[in-house]
Design a protein around this motif. Structure first.
Motif, PDB file in Angstrom:
ATOM      1  N   SER A  14       0.729  -1.164   0.070  1.00  0.00           N
ATOM      2  CA  SER A  14       0.003   0.112  -0.074  1.00  0.00           C
ATOM      3  C   SER A  14       0.951   1.178  -0.076  1.00  0.00           C
ATOM      4  O   SER A  14       0.621   2.404  -0.792  1.00  0.00           O
ATOM      5  CB  SER A  14      -0.717  -0.160   1.213  1.00  0.00           C
ATOM      6  OG  SER A  14      -1.967  -0.784   1.174  1.00  0.00           O
ATOM      7  N   TRP A  17       2.302   1.793  -3.396  1.00  0.00           N
ATOM      8  CA  TRP A  17       1.099   2.171  -4.337  1.00  0.00           C
ATOM      9  C   TRP A  17       0.918   3.394  -4.132  1.00  0.00           C
ATOM     10  O   TRP A  17       0.915   4.156  -5.291  1.00  0.00           O
ATOM     11  CB  TRP A  17      -0.019   1.376  -3.873  1.00  0.00           C
ATOM     12  CG  TRP A  17      -1.255   1.342  -4.537  1.00  0.00           C
ATOM     13  CD1 TRP A  17      -2.273   2.319  -4.311  1.00  0.00           C
ATOM     14  CD2 TRP A  17      -1.625   0.672  -5.750  1.00  0.00           C
ATOM     15  NE1 TRP A  17      -3.054   2.268  -5.384  1.00  0.00           N
ATOM     16  CE2 TRP A  17      -2.788   1.083  -6.155  1.00  0.00           C
ATOM     17  CE3 TRP A  17      -0.834  -0.398  -6.513  1.00  0.00           C
ATOM     18  CZ2 TRP A  17      -3.360   0.655  -7.375  1.00  0.00           C
ATOM     19  CZ3 TRP A  17      -1.398  -0.852  -7.523  1.00  0.00           C
ATOM     20  CH2 TRP A  17      -2.872  -0.313  -8.090  1.00  0.00           C
ATOM     21  N   GLU A  18       1.017   4.292  -3.012  1.00  0.00           N
ATOM     22  CA  GLU A  18       0.786   5.488  -2.908  1.00  0.00           C
ATOM     23  C   GLU A  18       2.165   6.196  -3.353  1.00  0.00           C
ATOM     24  O   GLU A  18       1.580   7.566  -3.814  1.00  0.00           O
ATOM     25  CB  GLU A  18       0.116   5.871  -1.418  1.00  0.00           C
ATOM     26  CG  GLU A  18      -1.009   5.303  -1.022  1.00  0.00           C
ATOM     27  CD  GLU A  18      -2.166   5.611  -1.772  1.00  0.00           C
ATOM     28  OE1 GLU A  18      -2.102   6.836  -2.290  1.00  0.00           O
ATOM     29  OE2 GLU A  18      -2.894   4.743  -2.324  1.00  0.00           O
ATOM     30  N   LEU A  60      -4.251  -6.610  -0.872  1.00  0.00           N
ATOM     31  CA  LEU A  60      -3.019  -5.760  -1.263  1.00  0.00           C
ATOM     32  C   LEU A  60      -3.214  -5.267  -2.672  1.00  0.00           C
ATOM     33  O   LEU A  60      -4.003  -6.141  -3.606  1.00  0.00           O
ATOM     34  CB  LEU A  60      -1.782  -6.542  -1.446  1.00  0.00           C
ATOM     35  CG  LEU A  60      -1.174  -6.868  -0.042  1.00  0.00           C
ATOM     36  CD1 LEU A  60      -0.031  -7.873  -0.068  1.00  0.00           C
ATOM     37  CD2 LEU A  60      -0.983  -5.729   0.968  1.00  0.00           C
ATOM     38  N   PRO A  61      -2.835  -4.009  -2.847  1.00  0.00           N
ATOM     39  CA  PRO A  61      -3.067  -3.560  -4.368  1.00  0.00           C
ATOM     40  C   PRO A  61      -2.307  -4.537  -5.520  1.00  0.00           C
ATOM     41  O   PRO A  61      -1.271  -4.999  -4.941  1.00  0.00           O
ATOM     42  CB  PRO A  61      -2.376  -2.375  -4.534  1.00  0.00           C
ATOM     43  CG  PRO A  61      -2.165  -1.858  -2.945  1.00  0.00           C
ATOM     44  CD  PRO A  61      -2.390  -3.102  -2.173  1.00  0.00           C
ATOM     45  N   SER A  64      -6.923  -5.076  -4.363  1.00  0.00           N
ATOM     46  CA  SER A  64      -7.876  -4.651  -3.195  1.00  0.00           C
ATOM     47  C   SER A  64      -8.791  -3.657  -4.042  1.00  0.00           C
ATOM     48  O   SER A  64     -10.010  -3.198  -3.389  1.00  0.00           O
ATOM     49  CB  SER A  64      -7.215  -3.694  -2.339  1.00  0.00           C
ATOM     50  OG  SER A  64      -6.020  -2.934  -2.773  1.00  0.00           O
ATOM     51  N   THR A  66      -8.861  -0.389  -4.808  1.00  0.00           N
ATOM     52  CA  THR A  66      -9.367   0.967  -3.996  1.00  0.00           C
ATOM     53  C   THR A  66      -9.657   1.995  -5.067  1.00  0.00           C
ATOM     54  O   THR A  66     -10.202   2.903  -4.563  1.00  0.00           O
ATOM     55  CB  THR A  66      -8.132   1.375  -3.113  1.00  0.00           C
ATOM     56  OG1 THR A  66      -7.036   1.494  -4.007  1.00  0.00           O
ATOM     57  CG2 THR A  66      -8.108   0.157  -2.022  1.00  0.00           C
TER      58      THR A  66
END
Length: 309
Positions: A14, A17-18, A60-61, A64, A66
């Motif tokens: 995560s 990812w960000e 997890l990405p 997920s 999101t």
């Protein structure tokens, strides 16, 4: 041989990812899965536990989902995985599974533990397999990796991710192509480039490849490399003796051949133009083709492009 995926190729943390964004990671995974789906020369080693790891908490990405963008892309990725798996039920033992050196991982330890167990099971069963390493682990080499203190160089081939992920499997794709052409009783005199669509799908054009290359020696090396790959992916093998026989101080020839009897066909790499001169079983010139499989010039009747058999 079939492929087991380093979880680093399937998940991104995560925090990564960000901070790093999602496009490069998804492109790498999508490119790999699309290539496997298109060419069918390897399967992804899979089982129920790997399946659960995708969807169970903590998700997890990119799994997920999101972001709304991944409501579209995730089903595509999952379908590509699901269409190209081979079931392998791993044998559980009481051994504490080790991998030396440890792979870099940003996913839960439970996933890593199961992955090491899976590698050990494959190793113990003497299965030959590819280990496809994720972006964070590309510095590893087969000879460095030990599973439960047992060297795996006999049956493990590490496939590192790279900018063009398809070329990771290049040698194995060549072997697969030759085997398939053999089964089909391919006639090279009728169809010179049976796998040209494959070449064009995974390789930029020769012109693009040579952009900005001004050094003659470097250009020669790149043309020979590119021509060799295209020839081999299309079922031809290099003839060293014939190449030497037809080369001199002013002209280098790299000659590939395929077929037999009157179907025998020769590809001679034209280093100056970055193309193939194609000759028949007698060595008579039939014309010039570029590395994309397109005919660009007619036969030279003067004999200037013939080869000595």
């Amino acid at each position: 041989m079939n492929t087991i995926l380093d979880p680093d190729a399937l998940y991104i943390s995560s925090s990564q990812w960000e901070s790093e964004g999602d496009i490069a990671f998804v492109n790498d995974l999508s490119s790999l899965l699309t290539f496997i789906d298109s060419n069918k020369f390897t399967k992804i080693i899979w089982n129920d536990q790997f399946q659960l790891n995708l969807w169970d908490s903590p998700q997890l990405p990119p799994w997920s989902m999101t972001k709304s963008y991944f409501n579209k892309i995730v089903p595509i990725l999952y379908t590509l995985i699901n269409n190209n798996t081979i079931e392998h039920n791993f044998i559980s033992t009481n051994i504490e599974h080790t991998l030396e050196p440890d792979l870099i991982h940003h996913y839960p330890e439970s996933i890593y533990t199961y992955f090491k167990e899976a590698l050990n099971s494959l190793n113990e069963s003497q299965s030959r397999f590819f280990l496809y390493l994720g972006r964070n682990n590309t510095h590893f080499h087969t000879k460095q990796i030990t599973i439960n203190t047992r060297l795996t160089t006999t049956n493990l081939n590490c496939i590192n991710i790279c900018n063009i992920t398809q070329w990771c499997y290049q040698d194995h794709v060549k072997e697969h192509c030759r085997n398939e052409l053999r089964k089909k009783r391919w006639n090279p005199s009728k169809k010179h480039f049976p796998n040209i669509e494959l070449c064009n799908s995974i390789e930029p054009s020769t012109d693009d490849y040579l952009n900005g290359v001004n050094n003659p020696s470097e250009k020669t090396a790149l043309v020979i490399e590119r021509g060799s790959v295209v020839a081999e992916l299309n079922g031809y093998t290099y003839n060293h003796a014939l190449s030497q026989k037809n080369s001199n101080a002013s002209k280098i020839r790299k000659i590939y051949e395929a077929g037999s009897s009157t179907n025998h066909t020769y590809l001679s790499i034209d280093i100056k133009t970055g193309s193939f001169e194609i000759c028949d079983y007698n060595g008579k010139h039939k014309g010039e083709w570029n590395f994309k499989g397109e005919k660009i010039d007619k036969a030279d009747k003067s004999g200037g492009h013939d080869i000595v058999i």
